[in-house]
Write a protein that holds these residues in place. Structure first.
Motif, PDB file in Angstrom:
ATOM      1  N   ALA A 158       0.829  -1.202   0.000  1.00  0.00           N
ATOM      2  CA  ALA A 158       0.000   0.000   0.000  1.00  0.00           C
ATOM      3  C   ALA A 158       0.862   1.250   0.000  1.00  0.00           C
ATOM      4  O   ALA A 158       0.544   2.244  -0.665  1.00  0.00           O
ATOM      5  N   LEU A 216       2.200   1.612  -3.436  1.00  0.00           N
ATOM      6  CA  LEU A 216       1.142   2.095  -4.326  1.00  0.00           C
ATOM      7  C   LEU A 216       0.871   3.581  -4.102  1.00  0.00           C
ATOM      8  O   LEU A 216       0.656   4.328  -5.066  1.00  0.00           O
ATOM      9  N   ARG A 217       0.894   4.010  -2.845  1.00  0.00           N
ATOM     10  CA  ARG A 217       0.675   5.434  -2.553  1.00  0.00           C
ATOM     11  C   ARG A 217       1.764   6.291  -3.204  1.00  0.00           C
ATOM     12  O   ARG A 217       1.477   7.355  -3.774  1.00  0.00           O
ATOM     13  N   TYR A 267      -6.681   0.374  -3.918  1.00  0.00           N
ATOM     14  CA  TYR A 267      -6.295  -0.255  -2.648  1.00  0.00           C
ATOM     15  C   TYR A 267      -7.087  -1.540  -2.412  1.00  0.00           C
ATOM     16  O   TYR A 267      -6.545  -2.539  -1.920  1.00  0.00           O
ATOM     17  N   LEU A 280      -5.648  -4.151  -4.472  1.00  0.00           N
ATOM     18  CA  LEU A 280      -4.360  -4.564  -3.910  1.00  0.00           C
ATOM     19  C   LEU A 280      -4.548  -5.614  -2.818  1.00  0.00           C
ATOM     20  O   LEU A 280      -3.782  -6.581  -2.735  1.00  0.00           O
ATOM     21  N   ALA A 339      -8.229   6.019  -5.906  1.00  0.00           N
ATOM     22  CA  ALA A 339      -7.263   5.370  -5.017  1.00  0.00           C
ATOM     23  C   ALA A 339      -7.929   4.276  -4.197  1.00  0.00           C
ATOM     24  O   ALA A 339      -7.346   3.221  -3.950  1.00  0.00           O
ATOM     25  N   GLN A 340      -9.169   4.516  -3.772  1.00  0.00           N
ATOM     26  CA  GLN A 340      -9.859   3.533  -2.939  1.00  0.00           C
ATOM     27  C   GLN A 340     -10.009   2.202  -3.667  1.00  0.00           C
ATOM     28  O   GLN A 340      -9.761   1.136  -3.094  1.00  0.00           O
TER      29      GLN A 340
END
Length: 263
Positions: A38, A41-42, A233, A236, A229-230
């Motif tokens: 995460a 990814l951010r 995630y 992911l 983004a949500q």
């Protein structure tokens, strides 16, 4: 002597029969890997990539493979149950296992590359004859659009089987090291699994299909998510969970083959 199908179903069945053990040896590692993924990814979403997160993610993935595999091998072969939500601390054994796994992966990879080279050479030699003799078959290999997607899929299945077959024939040293702390050379592993070579060929074929399915499923969420983004995630979480399942299945198959090959 067990057949390839019974080896495969026995390995997966052992995982399904012990969900509490699976949870104990994977939950914390899953959460750690998910947190690092995460973070990586951010950094990607915010256009702030950092080499440190990539290195940390690689180390975390390696650690997950070693710790999960060693823990499952020892649970099945030594009846060693994990305490709480983290496996027994065996840092030295985890490191030795990783080195052995890494070397084995290189050897199996080189074998796969060699077979792949022969496979591609034969295809290039036979393609003109196949095209003129069986146009439909050649069109299927070409994927209908001339892009070779069908051939890529066929090659991936064949080479995936080769890699797993080599891994299973040469890799008995991994569960042996995890359970007993001793080294078992690849040559000894090859000799030990010789009576099971036909069964292992079937097991590798089934495992190759399963691996292809899991890898495809890992990519599936990204075909449907929006750029938010949500959603990324959430995808992911699904991807990391499938990765853990793939590691567990690999460890379970090696363990089951090791049991079946015992003198």
């Amino acid at each position: 002597m067990p057949n390839g199908f019974s080896i495969f179903t026995g390995a997966i069945g052992a995982l399904l029969r012990h969900p509490h053990v699976v949870l104990q040896i994977t939950l914390v590692l899953f959460l750690i890997n998910l947190a690092i993924e995460a973070w990586d990814l951010r950094n990607y979403i915010t256009y702030a990539p950092t080499g440190f997160s990539t290195v940390l993610l690689t180390l975390a993935n390696w650690a997950l493979v070693s710790i999960v595999a060693v823990s499952w091998h020892r649970f099945v072969l030594r009846d060693e149950h994990p305490h709480g939500l983290f496996p027994h601390g065996r840092a030295g054994l985890w490191f030795r296992y990783f080195i052995s796994w890494f070397v084995l992966g290189i050897v199996a990879g080189l074998i796969t590359v060699a077979v792949g080279f022969v496979f591609f050479m034969l295809f290039n030699l036979l393609a003109p004859f196949a095209q003129s003799a069986t146009g439909l078959w050649f069109q299927l290999l070409e994927g209908g659009s001339g892009q070779g997607y069908g051939f890529i899929a066929l090659a991936a299945c064949v080479l995936g089987w080769v890699f797993l077959y080599a891994l299973f024939r040469l890799g008995m040293g991994l569960p042996h090291l995890a359970a007993y702390g001793d080294n078992l050379a690849m040559g000894a592993s090859l000799a030990r699994t010789r009576p099971l070579r036909g069964a292992i060929a079937v097991t590798a074929a089934l495992a190759s299909l399963g691996q292809a399915g899991l890898l495809s499923a890992m990519m599936l969420p990204y075909a449907f998510v929006t750029p938010s983004a949500q959603d990324l995630y959430l995808a992911l979480v699904f991807q990391v969970a499938l990765y853990v399942i793939m590691v567990l299945c690999g460890a379970a198959l090696l363990t089951r083959i090791y049991q079946a090959s015992e003198p």
